[in-house]
Each structure stands twice: as C-alpha cells, then as structure tokens.
Scaffold this active site. Structure first.
Site, PDB file in Angstrom:
ATOM      1  N   SER A 117      12.005   5.717   8.313  1.00 41.49           N
ATOM      2  CA  SER A 117      11.655   5.290   9.667  1.00 41.49           C
ATOM      3  C   SER A 117      12.111   3.857   9.897  1.00 41.49           C
ATOM      4  CB  SER A 117      10.132   5.389   9.859  1.00 41.49           C
ATOM      5  OG  SER A 117       9.753   4.832  11.099  1.00 41.49           O
ATOM      6  N   CYS A 135       1.359  -3.575  15.454  1.00 45.64           N
ATOM      7  CA  CYS A 135       1.384  -3.185  14.035  1.00 45.64           C
ATOM      8  C   CYS A 135       0.718  -4.240  13.167  1.00 45.64           C
ATOM      9  CB  CYS A 135       2.836  -2.981  13.600  1.00 45.64           C
ATOM     10  SG  CYS A 135       3.011  -2.708  11.828  1.00 45.64           S
ATOM     11  N   CYS A 144       6.280  -6.342  15.483  1.00 43.25           N
ATOM     12  CA  CYS A 144       5.878  -5.408  16.532  1.00 43.25           C
ATOM     13  C   CYS A 144       4.410  -5.683  16.868  1.00 43.25           C
ATOM     14  CB  CYS A 144       6.091  -3.972  16.077  1.00 43.25           C
ATOM     15  SG  CYS A 144       7.796  -3.673  15.593  1.00 43.25           S
ATOM     16  N   CYS A 150       3.520   8.202   1.732  1.00 43.76           N
ATOM     17  CA  CYS A 150       4.016   7.147   2.607  1.00 43.76           C
ATOM     18  C   CYS A 150       4.280   5.910   1.749  1.00 43.76           C
ATOM     19  CB  CYS A 150       2.962   6.887   3.686  1.00 43.76           C
ATOM     20  SG  CYS A 150       3.467   5.664   4.882  1.00 43.76           S
ATOM     21  N   CYS A 202      -1.230   5.131  10.062  1.00 41.44           N
ATOM     22  CA  CYS A 202       0.001   4.455  10.487  1.00 41.44           C
ATOM     23  C   CYS A 202      -0.266   3.097  11.092  1.00 41.44           C
ATOM     24  CB  CYS A 202       0.638   5.270  11.611  1.00 41.44           C
ATOM     25  SG  CYS A 202       1.962   6.259  11.072  1.00 41.44           S
ATOM     26  N   LEU A 250      10.628   4.307  18.641  1.00 42.74           N
ATOM     27  CA  LEU A 250      11.119   3.983  19.982  1.00 42.74           C
ATOM     28  C   LEU A 250      10.036   3.276  20.812  1.00 42.74           C
ATOM     29  CD1 LEU A 250      13.682   4.263  21.692  1.00 42.74           C
ATOM     30  CD2 LEU A 250      12.707   6.352  22.650  1.00 42.74           C
ATOM     31  N   GLU A 307       0.832  -1.197   0.000  1.00 34.66           N
ATOM     32  CA  GLU A 307       0.000   0.000   0.000  1.00 34.66           C
ATOM     33  C   GLU A 307       0.869   1.249   0.000  1.00 34.66           C
ATOM     34  OE1 GLU A 307      -3.726  -2.152   2.236  1.00 34.66           O
ATOM     35  OE2 GLU A 307      -2.750  -0.499   3.244  1.00 34.66           O
ATOM     36  N   CYS A 351       6.286  -7.586   6.630  1.00 31.90           N
ATOM     37  CA  CYS A 351       7.469  -7.228   7.423  1.00 31.90           C
ATOM     38  C   CYS A 351       7.878  -8.451   8.218  1.00 31.90           C
ATOM     39  CB  CYS A 351       7.125  -6.066   8.371  1.00 31.90           C
ATOM     40  SG  CYS A 351       8.565  -5.425   9.262  1.00 31.90           S
TER      41      CYS A 351
HETATM   42  N1  SAH Z   1       9.099  -0.477   9.845  1.00 28.78           N
HETATM   43  C1  SAH Z   1       9.358   0.870  10.061  1.00 28.78           C
HETATM   44  C2  SAH Z   1       8.505   1.805   9.221  1.00 28.78           C
HETATM   45  C3  SAH Z   1       7.019   1.495   9.100  1.00 28.78           C
HETATM   46  S1  SAH Z   1       5.937   1.769  10.425  1.00 28.78           S
HETATM   47  C4  SAH Z   1       9.237   1.220  11.515  1.00 28.78           C
HETATM   48  O1  SAH Z   1       8.742   0.396  12.270  1.00 28.78           O
HETATM   49  O2  SAH Z   1       9.688   2.298  11.896  1.00 28.78           O
HETATM   50  C5  SAH Z   1       5.740   3.546  10.621  1.00 28.78           C
HETATM   51  C6  SAH Z   1       5.397   3.930  12.078  1.00 28.78           C
HETATM   52  O3  SAH Z   1       4.066   3.532  12.455  1.00 28.78           O
HETATM   53  C7  SAH Z   1       6.325   3.260  13.092  1.00 28.78           C
HETATM   54  O4  SAH Z   1       6.715   4.163  14.077  1.00 28.78           O
HETATM   55  C8  SAH Z   1       5.412   2.194  13.675  1.00 28.78           C
HETATM   56  O5  SAH Z   1       5.870   1.747  14.918  1.00 28.78           O
HETATM   57  C9  SAH Z   1       4.112   2.921  13.731  1.00 28.78           C
HETATM   58  N2  SAH Z   1       2.938   2.041  13.913  1.00 28.78           N
HETATM   59  C10 SAH Z   1       2.832   0.730  13.611  1.00 28.78           C
HETATM   60  N3  SAH Z   1       1.602   0.276  13.914  1.00 28.78           N
HETATM   61  C11 SAH Z   1       0.903   1.322  14.428  1.00 28.78           C
HETATM   62  C12 SAH Z   1      -0.442   1.495  14.890  1.00 28.78           C
HETATM   63  N4  SAH Z   1      -1.309   0.493  14.855  1.00 28.78           N
HETATM   64  N5  SAH Z   1      -0.816   2.707  15.318  1.00 28.78           N
HETATM   65  C13 SAH Z   1       0.054   3.745  15.291  1.00 28.78           C
HETATM   66  N6  SAH Z   1       1.330   3.653  14.846  1.00 28.78           N
HETATM   67  C14 SAH Z   1       1.755   2.450  14.426  1.00 28.78           C
HETATM   68 FE1  SF4 Z   2       7.603  -3.960  10.769  1.00 30.39          FE
HETATM   69 FE2  SF4 Z   2       7.625  -1.343  11.419  1.00 30.39          FE
HETATM   70 FE3  SF4 Z   2       5.393  -2.820  11.693  1.00 30.39          FE
HETATM   71 FE4  SF4 Z   2       7.451  -3.220  13.333  1.00 30.39          FE
HETATM   72  S1  SF4 Z   2       6.211  -1.341  13.168  1.00 30.39           S
HETATM   73  S2  SF4 Z   2       6.227  -4.825  12.301  1.00 30.39           S
HETATM   74  S3  SF4 Z   2       9.169  -2.904  11.961  1.00 30.39           S
HETATM   75  S4  SF4 Z   2       6.418  -2.332   9.790  1.00 30.39           S
END
Ligand code: SAH
Ligand code: SF4
Length: 375
Positions: A207, A127, A124, A113, A349, A230, A100, A120
């Site tokens: 990021s 996510c 996390c 974006c 996000c 972080l 996407e 991935c």
């Molecule tokens: N993989 C990279 C970039 C993609 S995610 C990373 O993790 O940095 C972009 C941002 O969205 C990251 O800070 C991620 O932690 C955050 N993110 C992921 N899932 C989310 C959610 N459900 N709500 C808000 N932010 C989220």
């Molecule tokens: Fe991957 Fe970023 Fe999602 Fe973590 S937050 S699972 S590194 S896309």
C-alpha cells in the site's frame, strides 16, 4: 514471552540476508556452494533459530557456524490479543526503536500487516503513524523478521503448503514502503521464495500513499498487488489529507496505475478510501471517484476512519458509508467496507504508533536524574 537481545558482538546475523548474500557469506567462510542452499532452507523454510537443529549439516560444521554467526529475530517487547482474535506485536530493535506488526485472522485467511519504517516521514492528517517524530527505514532483516516472529507465534514451521494461519501479507503497517523500496524488495523476495517463507506474490499487497516514480518498479521487480491510498477525489482536498499529493497529484498517480505491470481485471488495483465525516464522504464524491477510476482495473476499499487519541477527525456515519459504497458498487466496482479489527488493542488501520519516542524521553529523564545524583 521475550526473545533474546539481538546484539551478539561480532557474530553476524544471517536472518535477513538474501540468497546471494548467504551464498557470498558461505563462499568467504570456505563452505561448498550447496551449503548456502541448505542454510537458506533451514533459516527461511524451517525457521531454525539455532544451528544445532540443522541435522543435514555435520556437527563440526554446525559448531563452526555457531562461532561465526547467529540466527536472530527482533525482540518482542509486547504482545496483545484483541477480543476478536487480532494479535499485535510491538517489535523492538537493538537501537531501541519499535514498530508494530498485526495478525488478523479471518475465516478463510490470515493477514499479517507488516511495517516498513519506524514512523513515517509523510504526514497524512488522519494517520496516527504520521504524527510520530522519530523515523528511520527498517532493514530487510527487520522487515522479514516481523513475518518470522509471526510464524513463530503461530507455530507455522516449516512453511506449510496449505491450512495456513498466515496466508496474506499487507505492507500497511507503519511507514511508506515505497520510500524504503530496496529493503522492502529484499525482504519480500525472501518471503516469496518457494524454498523460503513461500508466500505467493499474489498474496502480498503493497500500500502506498502515492510515490509515483516508484510504482512501476514495484510492479516490475516484485509483481505484488498494489493498493493506493487515494482518500480524496480532488487535488484540493487530497493536498490537505495526503500532503504527498502536492508532489504527485491525482492525475499522475492514476496514470501510474493505468500502466502498473501485471494489473488486469483478474488482478485489480485496490483504491483505499478512508471515510471521514463531512470531509470526503458525499454521494457527489462517490460519483466523482467512479469517474476517476474509469479505465483502470480497480476495486475500492472503504475504510471507516479509526480514531486515535488527539485526532480531530470523525468517522462517517453508517448511512453515509452505505450510500457511498452503493454508488461505487452500482458503477461496477467491488466496494467492501473494511471491518475494523483489533480496535480494543489500537491495532486497526492508521492507529499504529509506537511508544518508543515517549519511552526514550522517559529513559532520558531517568538517565539525567541518575547522572545528577552523587555516586
Ligand atoms: N503508508 C502507506 C501504508 C500504511 S497505511 C499508505 O499510506 O498507503 C495503510 C492504510 O491505512 C492507508 O490507506 C492509510 O491511509 C490508512 N489509514 C491511515 N490512518 C487511518 C485511520 N486513522 N483510519 C483508517 N485508515 C487509516
Ligand atoms: Fe505515512 Fe501511510 Fe500514515 Fe500517510 S497514511 S502518514 S503515508 S503511514
């Protein structure tokens, strides 16, 4: 609106090739060296999708090129527009995999974006992308292709100097960009080229969830802005939320930030912090965050958690977010709360997750049932 299918038999796609690769290709093709530069400009500055429009090249040469090459974008399999103007494109590649890409218009800018991987490999907990099982790296063509389809849709060719709707790029879509650094770097060099898509490195932000050994190279080779996911102030909690922390703990991550090439008070590193109710959102954690960031040219970006179907996490309350933000702000760091955009089209996000896995399962079932039928 659908683009043509990408596979084109033996003809090679020139979109996604670096300057050196196009030069080598033209040399092997028997063309003079300056043709490579002309082609580069047609493809990446003017967005040509057909050799016939390349009027600075002779007609016979254009025809010869068209016999050997194509200029293809990835296919758009779905295009959605949110009530707030955010647009999301589901982008499909020839192997059926999808990612996407999201465009977020704001008053003074427009941010794209971009995804770097299908899914991935990191997991996390909060996510949606991290729950997708099928994963592969995107090629440079597939990464730069996302920017080009956005430019097509926004009708921004040739690369405008000002008044752009696409001013910024954030590598915050699906995937961990530092796990696919070479391809991301090739694509971003095309994006940053003054005779190409022509976006300054200062307008690009990568990021990462904290792939420490790659951070220095990212600064040195690309010089783009850095954002660090972080999300927690202790290793104990970060190990749970961002499991990569077990490999590269907070102290090592922050050390890599301290020495990030090109960072300064004028060019700060962004620390992203997702606000999860009762998990990481207390005033004590805000104070600990400020302490951790001491000595780093930093700004903090608080992201209200965006829920997705099946998650057990909840977003912090407005009061908790405000209190957290105030503490960070009073310590001298800018601490904007990121406004969720495109929630109605699941474009915010962390909500990105393609349906291709489901689709391919459905397709598999269909194929199986067709095979079971007598002809
Ligand atoms: N993989 C990279 C970039 C993609 S995610 C990373 O993790 O940095 C972009 C941002 O969205 C990251 O800070 C991620 O932690 C955050 N993110 C992921 N899932 C989310 C959610 N459900 N709500 C808000 N932010 C989220
Ligand atoms: Fe991957 Fe970023 Fe999602 Fe973590 S937050 S699972 S590194 S896309």
């Amino acid at each position: 609106m659908e683009n043509p299918v990408q596979s084109s038999g033996a003809r090679r796609n020139l979109v996604g090739l670096s300057r050196d690769e196009i030069a080598a290709e033209m040399k092997a093709f028997g063309a003079e060296a300056f043709r490579a530069r002309q082609l580069w400009q047609w493809i990446y500055n003017r967005g040509a999708t057909d050799f016939s429009v390349m009027t600075s090249l002779s007609k016979p040469f254009r025809e010869k090129l068209a016999e050997a090459y194509v200029l293809e974008r990835p296919q758009i399999s779905q295009s959605l527009t949110s009530i707030d103007g955010t647009r999301k494109w589901l982008v499909r590649f020839p192997d059926g995999q999808e990612v996407e890409t999201v465009h977020i218009p704001e008053e003074d800018r427009g941010t794209l974006c971009v995804s770097s991987q299908v899914g991935c490999t990191l997991t996390c907990k909060f996510c949606h992308t991290g729950t997708q099982r099928l994963v592969r790296n995107l090629t440079p063509a597939e990464i730069v292709g996302q920017v080009m389809i956005a430019r097509d849709a926004l009708e921004e060719w040739p690369s405008p100097q000002d008044d752009r709707q696409l001013t910024n790029i954030v590598l915050m879509g699906m995937g961990e960009p530092l796990y696919n650094f070479d391809n991301v770097a090739t694509a971003m060099k095309i994006v940053m080229d003054g005779e190409g898509l022509s976006l300054s490195r200062r307008k690009i932000t990568l990021s990462t969830s904290g792939v420490v050994p790659m951070i220095h190279r990212c600064g040195e080779e690309l010089g783009v802005n850095l954002a660090i996911s972080l999300h927690a102030v202790t290793d104990e909690l970060r190990d749970v939320l961002v499991p990569l922390n077990k490999k590269y703990p907070i102290a090592e991550l922050l050390e890599a930030c301290r020495t990030y090439p090109g960072s300064s008070n004028a060019r700060r590193i962004t620390f992203e912090y997702v606000m999860l109710k009762g998990m990481n959102d207390s005033p004590a954690e805000a104070r600990a965050l400020v302490k951790l960031l001491e000595g780093i040219p930093a700004k903090v970006n608080l992201i209200p958690f965006n829920p997705w179907p099946g998650t057990s996490y909840e977003c912090s309350s407005g009061t908790a977010i405000k209190a957290f933000s105030d503490i960070v702000f009073e310590a001298g760091y800018s601490s904007p709360v990121r406004q969720p955009r495109g929630r109605d089209i699941l474009a915010a996000c962390g909500q990105l997750k393609s349906e291709s896995v489901k689709l391919s399962k459905a397709e598999l079932l269909r194929q199986q049932s067709e095979e079971a039928q007598p002809a």
